[in-house]
Design a protein around this motif. Structure first.
Motif, PDB file in Angstrom:
ATOM      1  N   SER A 215     -27.664  18.205 -25.318  1.00  0.00           N
ATOM      2  CA  SER A 215     -27.539  18.379 -23.867  1.00  0.00           C
ATOM      3  C   SER A 215     -28.835  17.994 -23.156  1.00  0.00           C
ATOM      4  O   SER A 215     -28.795  17.400 -22.076  1.00  0.00           O
TER       5      SER A 215
ATOM      6  N   ILE B  26     -28.890  14.218 -23.061  1.00  0.00           N
ATOM      7  CA  ILE B  26     -27.968  13.723 -22.033  1.00  0.00           C
ATOM      8  C   ILE B  26     -28.585  13.888 -20.645  1.00  0.00           C
ATOM      9  O   ILE B  26     -28.534  12.967 -19.818  1.00  0.00           O
TER      10      ILE B  26
ATOM     11  N   ALA C 169     -29.633  10.906 -18.044  1.00  0.00           N
ATOM     12  CA  ALA C 169     -29.064  10.888 -16.699  1.00  0.00           C
ATOM     13  C   ALA C 169     -30.153  10.746 -15.641  1.00  0.00           C
ATOM     14  O   ALA C 169     -30.004   9.990 -14.678  1.00  0.00           O
TER      15      ALA C 169
ATOM     16  N   MET D 109     -23.034  11.424 -12.349  1.00  0.00           N
ATOM     17  CA  MET D 109     -21.907  11.930 -13.146  1.00  0.00           C
ATOM     18  C   MET D 109     -22.356  12.316 -14.556  1.00  0.00           C
ATOM     19  O   MET D 109     -21.938  13.334 -15.099  1.00  0.00           O
ATOM     20  N   PHE D 110     -23.202  11.486 -15.147  1.00  0.00           N
ATOM     21  CA  PHE D 110     -23.739  11.796 -16.473  1.00  0.00           C
ATOM     22  C   PHE D 110     -24.607  13.052 -16.411  1.00  0.00           C
ATOM     23  O   PHE D 110     -24.613  13.866 -17.333  1.00  0.00           O
TER      24      PHE D 110
ATOM     25  N   MET E  65     -24.168  15.552 -14.287  1.00  0.00           N
ATOM     26  CA  MET E  65     -23.274  16.706 -14.165  1.00  0.00           C
ATOM     27  C   MET E  65     -22.679  17.080 -15.524  1.00  0.00           C
ATOM     28  O   MET E  65     -22.580  18.262 -15.850  1.00  0.00           O
ATOM     29  N   LEU E  66     -22.296  16.080 -16.302  1.00  0.00           N
ATOM     30  CA  LEU E  66     -21.781  16.333 -17.648  1.00  0.00           C
ATOM     31  C   LEU E  66     -22.848  16.996 -18.514  1.00  0.00           C
ATOM     32  O   LEU E  66     -22.580  17.980 -19.223  1.00  0.00           O
ATOM     33  N   GLY E  67     -24.066  16.493 -18.449  1.00  0.00           N
ATOM     34  CA  GLY E  67     -25.169  17.100 -19.190  1.00  0.00           C
ATOM     35  C   GLY E  67     -25.454  18.522 -18.732  1.00  0.00           C
ATOM     36  O   GLY E  67     -25.772  19.394 -19.537  1.00  0.00           O
TER      37      GLY E  67
ATOM     38  N   ILE F  59     -23.236  20.625 -17.488  1.00  0.00           N
ATOM     39  CA  ILE F  59     -22.170  21.487 -18.022  1.00  0.00           C
ATOM     40  C   ILE F  59     -22.448  21.822 -19.483  1.00  0.00           C
ATOM     41  O   ILE F  59     -22.359  22.973 -19.894  1.00  0.00           O
ATOM     42  N   PHE F  60     -22.800  20.792 -20.271  1.00  0.00           N
ATOM     43  CA  PHE F  60     -23.107  21.031 -21.684  1.00  0.00           C
ATOM     44  C   PHE F  60     -24.318  21.944 -21.855  1.00  0.00           C
ATOM     45  O   PHE F  60     -24.342  22.814 -22.728  1.00  0.00           O
TER      46      PHE F  60
ATOM     47  N   GLN G  38     -23.276  25.540 -21.052  1.00  0.00           N
ATOM     48  CA  GLN G  38     -22.480  26.100 -22.139  1.00  0.00           C
ATOM     49  C   GLN G  38     -23.358  26.463 -23.332  1.00  0.00           C
ATOM     50  O   GLN G  38     -23.147  27.484 -23.978  1.00  0.00           O
TER      51      GLN G  38
ATOM     52  N   CYS H 299     -15.251  26.139 -23.872  1.00  0.00           N
ATOM     53  CA  CYS H 299     -14.307  25.778 -22.817  1.00  0.00           C
ATOM     54  C   CYS H 299     -13.487  26.983 -22.363  1.00  0.00           C
ATOM     55  O   CYS H 299     -13.007  27.016 -21.243  1.00  0.00           O
TER      56      CYS H 299
END
Length: 87
Positions: free
Chosen positions: A24, A27, A31, A38-39, A41-43, A45-46, A49, A56
């Motif tokens: 993460s 990522i 980004a 977008m990348f 935001m994905l990073g 989220i990971f 978590q 999930c």
């Protein structure tokens, strides 16, 4: 409420959680380096978590339920013998 999150962050660090953390961070770094929202935001989220040790479905949401132990004792099992017909 804060102590609950503090306990989640600092406890239960295993090998897979460390791997998820490193991935993460990589990522997120990529980004920022590529200016990709977008990348990022994905990073994010990971990363969230991983830090909070959730998946999930939340904490333990995807886990398999524990096997119930029968406290009645030993049960009798019936066996049926199957014979093969030789012609």
């Amino acid at each position: 409420m804060i102590s609950k999150y503090k306990e989640q962050i600092f406890s239960n660090w295993n090998f897979m959680r460390m791997v998820r953390f490193v991935l993460s961070v990589v990522i997120l770094f990529q980004a920022v380096q590529n200016h990709d929202i977008m990348f990022g935001m994905l990073g994010g989220i990971f990363f969230t978590q991983t830090i909070l040790n959730i998946g999930c479905c939340g904490i333990g949401g995807c886990s398999v339920p524990a096997k119930k132990i029968n406290s009645d004792g030993i049960q009798d099992v019936e066996f049926v013998e199957i014979k093969e017909n030789k012609k």
